[in-house]
Design a protein around this motif. Structure first.
Motif, PDB file in Angstrom:
ATOM      1  N   LEU A  18     -10.972  24.068  20.101  1.00 50.98           N
ATOM      2  CA  LEU A  18      -9.921  24.312  19.125  1.00 50.98           C
ATOM      3  C   LEU A  18     -10.541  24.313  17.724  1.00 50.98           C
ATOM      4  N   TYR A  19      -9.908  24.989  16.811  1.00 55.77           N
ATOM      5  CA  TYR A  19     -10.450  25.130  15.461  1.00 55.77           C
ATOM      6  C   TYR A  19     -10.799  23.783  14.810  1.00 55.77           C
ATOM      7  N   PRO A  20      -9.873  22.810  14.778  1.00 50.67           N
ATOM      8  CA  PRO A  20     -10.230  21.527  14.145  1.00 50.67           C
ATOM      9  C   PRO A  20     -11.394  20.833  14.841  1.00 50.67           C
ATOM     10  N   SER A  21     -11.461  20.969  16.165  1.00 50.48           N
ATOM     11  CA  SER A  21     -12.536  20.341  16.916  1.00 50.48           C
ATOM     12  C   SER A  21     -13.888  20.960  16.575  1.00 50.48           C
ATOM     13  N   VAL A  22     -13.937  22.283  16.465  1.00 49.31           N
ATOM     14  CA  VAL A  22     -15.196  22.963  16.142  1.00 49.31           C
ATOM     15  C   VAL A  22     -15.629  22.624  14.720  1.00 49.31           C
ATOM     16  N   ILE A  23     -14.666  22.536  13.805  1.00 50.75           N
ATOM     17  CA  ILE A  23     -14.989  22.117  12.436  1.00 50.75           C
ATOM     18  C   ILE A  23     -15.683  20.752  12.457  1.00 50.75           C
ATOM     19  N   GLN A  24     -15.111  19.834  13.205  1.00 54.63           N
ATOM     20  CA  GLN A  24     -15.658  18.474  13.278  1.00 54.63           C
ATOM     21  C   GLN A  24     -17.024  18.459  13.945  1.00 54.63           C
ATOM     22  N   LYS A  25     -17.146  19.161  15.068  1.00 55.73           N
ATOM     23  CA  LYS A  25     -18.404  19.131  15.826  1.00 55.73           C
ATOM     24  C   LYS A  25     -19.538  19.819  15.073  1.00 55.73           C
ATOM     25  N   HIS A  68      -6.459  29.534  16.147  1.00 55.07           N
ATOM     26  CA  HIS A  68      -6.769  28.133  15.859  1.00 55.07           C
ATOM     27  C   HIS A  68      -6.249  27.192  16.933  1.00 55.07           C
ATOM     28  N   GLU A  69      -5.165  27.590  17.587  1.00 56.70           N
ATOM     29  CA  GLU A  69      -4.555  26.722  18.591  1.00 56.70           C
ATOM     30  C   GLU A  69      -5.147  26.939  19.974  1.00 56.70           C
ATOM     31  N   GLN A  70      -6.154  27.829  20.087  1.00 62.18           N
ATOM     32  CA  GLN A  70      -6.764  28.125  21.381  1.00 62.18           C
ATOM     33  C   GLN A  70      -8.237  27.727  21.374  1.00 62.18           C
ATOM     34  N   PRO A  71      -8.736  27.218  22.495  1.00 62.79           N
ATOM     35  CA  PRO A  71     -10.180  26.952  22.582  1.00 62.79           C
ATOM     36  C   PRO A  71     -10.938  28.249  22.806  1.00 62.79           C
ATOM     37  N   VAL A  72     -11.779  28.623  21.865  1.00 62.55           N
ATOM     38  CA  VAL A  72     -12.579  29.842  21.954  1.00 62.55           C
ATOM     39  C   VAL A  72     -13.972  29.563  21.384  1.00 62.55           C
ATOM     40  N   TRP A  73     -14.853  30.538  21.570  1.00 62.64           N
ATOM     41  CA  TRP A  73     -16.191  30.447  20.988  1.00 62.64           C
ATOM     42  C   TRP A  73     -16.131  30.926  19.540  1.00 62.64           C
ATOM     43  N   LEU A  75     -18.710  31.508  16.899  1.00 63.60           N
ATOM     44  CA  LEU A  75     -20.103  31.618  16.466  1.00 63.60           C
ATOM     45  C   LEU A  75     -20.232  31.536  14.948  1.00 63.60           C
ATOM     46  N   TYR A  76     -19.262  32.074  14.234  1.00 63.45           N
ATOM     47  CA  TYR A  76     -19.361  32.102  12.772  1.00 63.45           C
ATOM     48  C   TYR A  76     -19.416  30.695  12.171  1.00 63.45           C
ATOM     49  N   MET A  77     -19.035  29.686  12.958  1.00 64.83           N
ATOM     50  CA  MET A  77     -19.038  28.309  12.478  1.00 64.83           C
ATOM     51  C   MET A  77     -20.448  27.711  12.351  1.00 64.83           C
ATOM     52  N   VAL A  78     -21.473  28.482  12.676  1.00 61.14           N
ATOM     53  CA  VAL A  78     -22.835  28.033  12.361  1.00 61.14           C
ATOM     54  C   VAL A  78     -22.930  27.759  10.862  1.00 61.14           C
ATOM     55  N   SER A  79     -22.149  28.492  10.070  1.00 59.98           N
ATOM     56  CA  SER A  79     -22.148  28.258   8.619  1.00 59.98           C
ATOM     57  C   SER A  79     -21.708  26.841   8.288  1.00 59.98           C
ATOM     58  N   ASN A  80     -20.836  26.258   9.111  1.00 64.91           N
ATOM     59  CA  ASN A  80     -20.394  24.881   8.879  1.00 64.91           C
ATOM     60  C   ASN A  80     -21.486  23.878   9.239  1.00 64.91           C
ATOM     61  N   VAL A  81     -22.303  24.248  10.232  1.00 65.86           N
ATOM     62  CA  VAL A  81     -23.478  23.421  10.537  1.00 65.86           C
ATOM     63  C   VAL A  81     -24.374  23.363   9.301  1.00 65.86           C
ATOM     64  N   MET A  82     -24.570  24.503   8.674  1.00 64.06           N
ATOM     65  CA  MET A  82     -25.446  24.557   7.502  1.00 64.06           C
ATOM     66  C   MET A  82     -24.869  23.764   6.338  1.00 64.06           C
ATOM     67  N   SER A  83     -23.546  23.799   6.173  1.00 64.47           N
ATOM     68  CA  SER A  83     -22.924  23.004   5.111  1.00 64.47           C
ATOM     69  C   SER A  83     -23.131  21.511   5.354  1.00 64.47           C
ATOM     70  N   GLY A  84     -22.970  21.089   6.605  1.00 64.64           N
ATOM     71  CA  GLY A  84     -23.216  19.689   6.934  1.00 64.64           C
ATOM     72  C   GLY A  84     -24.656  19.287   6.689  1.00 64.64           C
TER      73      GLY A  84
END
Length: 267
Positions: A18-25, A68-73, A75-84
């Motif tokens: 889910l979107y919030p989960s991927v943000i956190q992870k 956001h309400e569905q579990p999906v892949w 990939l674009y969230m690699v950018s959030n890894v970089m921010s962290g």
């Protein structure tokens, strides 16, 4: 493996959910990467990889993420890894870390595809060649997926995704749309990897009409659209400034057109 099947693709588990989960992870993964980099200058491998079912949809751009309400892949969230990661490093010396992390990620299918489709700066001929070559190394497993990029609608094949995200590179460095995408990408990557400044100049001039088509409210359009003017201005750029536009990315050329428009308005 049965004829016609592709090797299974594996993606880091922190990109799924889910979107919030991927943000956190992804943020947590970024902190982990930053902490290890501070210790020894290296990056840790993802803690868990998951096989992606053939035909499953991978989101490669946030614009298309309305699930956001569905579990999906995601990939674009690699950018959030970089921010962290930047946060763990107190936002200091991020440019060299960017380069090293990208090189690390390009050794994996997921990292190669992220950096090719996200088109993070820099987009020089040399850097773009490395990104395309990385995707080409993982072409078979990446073909097993379907993708969403900047628009909603039917999911894209890998060929369609690369046209949508890197069509500018093929147009500039391997003109001729009738050739298969894989062949055009290989040719473009080869030409960019060995490009001289003159090679890049010619590629940029080929792409300038495309950039001009996106330019709005240019008071000096006739001047900046003149190939002789463009050639003169490009030839005058310092090596580092020229390197930044040497890939002939449409977005970079559009920015350069507005720079010239501004300079002409000062005189």
């Amino acid at each position: 493996m049965a004829p016609g099947q592709h090797p299974l693709l594996q993606l880091p588990s922190f990109l799924y959910g889910l979107y919030p989960s991927v943000i956190q992870k992804t943020h947590k993964e970024g902190l982990r990467c930053g902490e290890q980099y501070r210790k020894d200058g290296s990056f840790p491998v993802p803690p868990q990889m998951l096989e992606v079912s053939p035909g499953e949809v991978v989101l490669t751009h946030g614009v298309a993420d309305f699930r956001h309400e569905q579990p999906v892949w995601r990939l674009y969230m690699v950018s959030n890894v970089m921010s962290g990661m930047y946060e763990a490093l107190n936002w200091q010396n991020t440019l060299p870390v960017d380069d090293l992390y990208e090189a690390f990620c390009r050794e994996s299918a997921w990292g190669a595809l992220y950096f090719a489709t996200s088109q993070d700066a820099p987009r020089s001929a040399e850097r773009t060649a490395l990104r395309l070559q990385a995707v080409l190394r993982f072409w078979e497993p990446l073909q097993s997926m379907r993708y969403l990029f900047k628009t909603l609608g039917p999911s894209l094949t890998l060929d369609e995704l690369m046209v949508a995200s890197c069509g500018w590179a093929m147009d500039a460095w391997c003109p001729g749309g009738e050739t298969p995408v894989l062949s055009r990408l290989k040719t473009a990557a080869e030409r960019m990897a060995r490009a001289t400044r003159e090679d890049s100049l010619e590629a940029i001039l080929r792409q300038m009409p495309r950039a001009l088509a996106y330019a709005r409210d240019l008071k000096h359009r006739a001047v900046v659209a003149d190939p002789s003017f463009q050639r003169e201005r490009l030839a005058a750029l310092e090596p580092s400034a020229f390197e930044r536009v040497s890939g002939a990315c449409t977005a970079d050329l559009l920015e350069k057109l507005y720079d010239w428009e501004h300079e002409l308005g000062l005189h």
